[in-house]
Structures are given as structure tokens and as C-alpha cells.
Write a protein that holds these residues in place. Structure first.
Motif, mmCIF file in Angstrom:
data_model
loop_
_atom_site.group_PDB
_atom_site.id
_atom_site.type_symbol
_atom_site.label_atom_id
_atom_site.label_comp_id
_atom_site.label_asym_id
_atom_site.label_seq_id
_atom_site.Cartn_x
_atom_site.Cartn_y
_atom_site.Cartn_z
ATOM 1 N N MET A 19 8.153 3.874 -16.962
ATOM 2 C CA MET A 19 8.729 2.650 -16.428
ATOM 3 C C MET A 19 10.162 2.506 -16.936
ATOM 4 O O MET A 19 10.426 2.663 -18.126
ATOM 5 C CB MET A 19 7.911 1.444 -16.883
ATOM 6 N N VAL A 20 11.108 2.223 -16.023
ATOM 7 C CA VAL A 20 12.498 1.992 -16.383
ATOM 8 C C VAL A 20 12.894 0.608 -15.891
ATOM 9 O O VAL A 20 12.610 0.253 -14.749
ATOM 10 C CB VAL A 20 13.429 3.055 -15.764
ATOM 11 N N ASN A 21 13.562 -0.151 -16.755
ATOM 12 C CA ASN A 21 13.950 -1.522 -16.450
ATOM 13 C C ASN A 21 15.460 -1.617 -16.245
ATOM 14 O O ASN A 21 16.237 -1.130 -17.054
ATOM 15 C CB ASN A 21 13.518 -2.429 -17.614
ATOM 16 N N TYR A 22 15.867 -2.230 -15.133
ATOM 17 C CA TYR A 22 17.277 -2.455 -14.828
ATOM 18 C C TYR A 22 17.546 -3.957 -14.783
ATOM 19 O O TYR A 22 16.822 -4.705 -14.112
ATOM 20 C CB TYR A 22 17.653 -1.838 -13.483
ATOM 21 N N GLU B 69 0.875 -1.166 0.000
ATOM 22 C CA GLU B 69 0.000 0.000 0.000
ATOM 23 C C GLU B 69 0.911 1.214 0.000
ATOM 24 O O GLU B 69 1.710 1.417 0.932
ATOM 25 C CB GLU B 69 -0.921 0.034 1.212
ATOM 26 N N ASP B 70 0.828 2.051 -1.043
ATOM 27 C CA ASP B 70 1.754 3.165 -1.168
ATOM 28 C C ASP B 70 1.271 4.383 -0.379
ATOM 29 O O ASP B 70 0.227 4.350 0.291
ATOM 30 C CB ASP B 70 2.025 3.496 -2.635
ATOM 31 N N SER B 71 2.044 5.459 -0.442
ATOM 32 C CA SER B 71 1.742 6.659 0.336
ATOM 33 C C SER B 71 0.454 7.345 -0.102
ATOM 34 O O SER B 71 -0.089 8.188 0.620
ATOM 35 C CB SER B 71 2.913 7.638 0.239
ATOM 36 N N LYS B 72 -0.046 7.005 -1.289
ATOM 37 C CA LYS B 72 -1.304 7.558 -1.782
ATOM 38 C C LYS B 72 -2.498 6.662 -1.469
ATOM 39 O O LYS B 72 -3.619 6.982 -1.858
ATOM 40 C CB LYS B 72 -1.207 7.785 -3.291
ATOM 41 N N GLY B 73 -2.236 5.546 -0.794
ATOM 42 C CA GLY B 73 -3.316 4.639 -0.437
ATOM 43 C C GLY B 73 -3.665 3.639 -1.516
ATOM 44 O O GLY B 73 -4.633 2.883 -1.378
ATOM 45 N N GLN C 9 11.123 9.136 -2.695
ATOM 46 C CA GLN C 9 10.617 10.085 -3.693
ATOM 47 C C GLN C 9 9.248 9.693 -4.242
ATOM 48 O O GLN C 9 8.715 10.366 -5.121
ATOM 49 C CB GLN C 9 11.607 10.200 -4.858
ATOM 50 N N GLY C 10 8.702 8.588 -3.757
ATOM 51 C CA GLY C 10 7.410 8.140 -4.227
ATOM 52 C C GLY C 10 7.469 7.248 -5.444
ATOM 53 O O GLY C 10 6.422 6.880 -6.005
ATOM 54 N N ASN C 11 8.672 6.866 -5.878
ATOM 55 C CA ASN C 11 8.800 5.912 -6.981
ATOM 56 C C ASN C 11 8.403 4.522 -6.494
ATOM 57 O O ASN C 11 8.714 4.136 -5.356
ATOM 58 C CB ASN C 11 10.245 5.868 -7.493
ATOM 59 N N TRP D 94 12.304 -3.043 -11.946
ATOM 60 C CA TRP D 94 11.603 -1.961 -12.633
ATOM 61 C C TRP D 94 11.359 -0.816 -11.666
ATOM 62 O O TRP D 94 11.097 -1.029 -10.483
ATOM 63 C CB TRP D 94 10.249 -2.442 -13.162
ATOM 64 N N LYS D 95 11.406 0.418 -12.196
ATOM 65 C CA LYS D 95 11.066 1.603 -11.409
ATOM 66 C C LYS D 95 9.985 2.391 -12.145
ATOM 67 O O LYS D 95 10.105 2.652 -13.338
ATOM 68 C CB LYS D 95 12.286 2.497 -11.191
#
Length: 217
Positions: free
Chosen positions: A174-177, A94-98, A154-156, A167-168
Motif C-alpha cells: 500500500m502506498v499513500n499519496y 468489482e475488479d478484473s479478478k471478480g 495495470q491492475g492496481n 492510496w494505491k
């Protein structure tokens, strides 16, 4: 959580909660089984939510526990096809935005925001057209087998995939590492944000990384 430590209970359908003095077993309430996997309700992940909610993820569904009542999220409540593309949950956040992020081993990431649920992987074209969505090895550049999810300072939103690396998501892109970016393995198994807000990444080959904003250390 603020006052308790939570633990999985092996293949038992419930969780253990330690309040500092006593270890208490919390059994899940009676439920209908509509998913073909064994050990359907053994815990695969635990996450803290808002309003004292603890999210207890299992293969076949999620139990939200607020200290007295359970909220159930499963194939039926989400309107999913449990025969052709069943839930097989491995991670939850559950992220910071709910918003509730649900990582599966097969059907990718589901994003639940209020009463609306979308397949985030599908929406971002990260499920391969030939995918059977049942746990088979996936192609690079996909997000189908998500074993861990975390949110950084940072909310990522970060995802660790079984076959396709890390992934970020910054809210737009979306960025893949992968190993080409310095990782020794493409199986992101665990993530943790410490009290100093540093993101730690645990790979399946045993290596542990931090991310300095540009490269992995």
C-alpha cells in the motif's frame, strides 16, 4: 453498462436505467432495516460487474442486479455488528479478478472474494486504534473513510479517502499519496478510468489530477 446508462434516484430506494429510448425506474425489493442512518438505501455508487451484474451501493447495503434478480449484501449477510460498526457504504468496485471492494465511511474497506469477506483496512493496520468507526475525522496514514475506488490498467487498486488522501494497492504493498506528494487536498472524492486507460482523480476542492507513474499532474 454495455447497453444502458444508470442513475441514482435521490433519496428514493431504487435506481433509474436509461436504455436509449426510455427511462425506467428500478425499485429495490422489500428489505429489513437494521442500520441507524437516514436515507439508508439512497444510492452512493454504481459499478459494473461480470455476467451482466450491476452493483448498486447504498449506505446500508448493496444490491446486485443481473437484469432479473437481486443479490443482497448487508450487515446481516456479512455477519457484521450493525450497532458498533455499521456499514456506511460510499463506494464499490468489482475488479478484473471478480473481487468486490466495498468502501465505507467509518469502517474502511471490505474485500469480498467468493464467500469470504475481510476488513482489508483492518488487515493492513490502516484503522487507528482509537477510531470509533462511525465517521469521525481520522488520522493521517489510515484508510477509514473511502469515498471512491478504481482499478487502473495495470491492475492496481486505488482508494480515495476523506481524510488521508489517495492510496494505491499493487497486490502486495500500500502506498499513500497526500498533499506532501503534490495534491492540493487530502479528500479523494472520485476516480475514473477513461477509454485510453488513463486514471483521473477528482479531489474535493475541485482539482483534477492524472498520475504519470511517479507524480500527479
Amino acid at each position: 453498462s454495455d447497453n444502458d446508462l444508470w442513475f441514482g434516484a435521490g433519496v428514493r430506494e431504487g435506481a433509474f436505467r436509461y436504455d436509449g429510448q426510455k427511462l425506467n425506474y428500478l425499485p429495490f425489493p422489500s428489505h429489513k432495516v437494521s442500520n441507524p442512518y437516514d436515507n439508508l438505501f439512497a444510492l452512493t455508487d454504481i459499478a459494473k460487474g461480470k455476467n451482466n451484474m450491476i452493483w448498486l451501493a447504498t449506505y446500508a447495503g448493496i444490491w446486485g442486479y443481473n437484469g432479473s434478480d437481486f443479490t443482497v449484501i448487508n450487515d446481516e449477510t456479512l455477519g457484521l455488528d450493525s450497532k458498533n460498526a455499521p456499514l456506511h457504504i460510499r463506494s464499490i468496485l468489482e475488479d478484473s479478478k471478480g473481487r468486490l471492494w466495498i468502501g465505507n465511511n467509518g469502517i474502511g474497506v471490505l474485500l469480498k472474494e467468493g464467500d469470504t469477506t475481510i476488513n482489508f483496512s483492518e488487515k493492513n493496520h490502516l484503522i487507528h486504534p482509537t477510531s470509533k468507526r462511525k465517521g469521525d475525522k481520522s488520522y493521517p496514514g489510515t484508510l477509514e473513510h473511502v469515498f471512491t475506488i478504481a482499478e487502473d490498467s495495470q491492475g492496481n487498486i486505488w482508494f480515495g479517502d476523506r481524510d488521508a488522501g489517495i492510496w494505491k494497492y499493487d497486490g502486495k504493498t500500500m502506498v499513500n499519496y497526500t498533499t506532501k506528494d503534490g495534491l492540493t487536498n487530502d479528500f479523494g472524492l472520485s476516480m475514473y478510468v477513461d477509454k485510453d486507460k488513463k486514471l483521473w482523480l477528482g479531489m474535493a476542492d475541485g482539482n483534477i489530477y492524472t498520475f504519470n507513474g511517479k507524480t500527479f499532474e
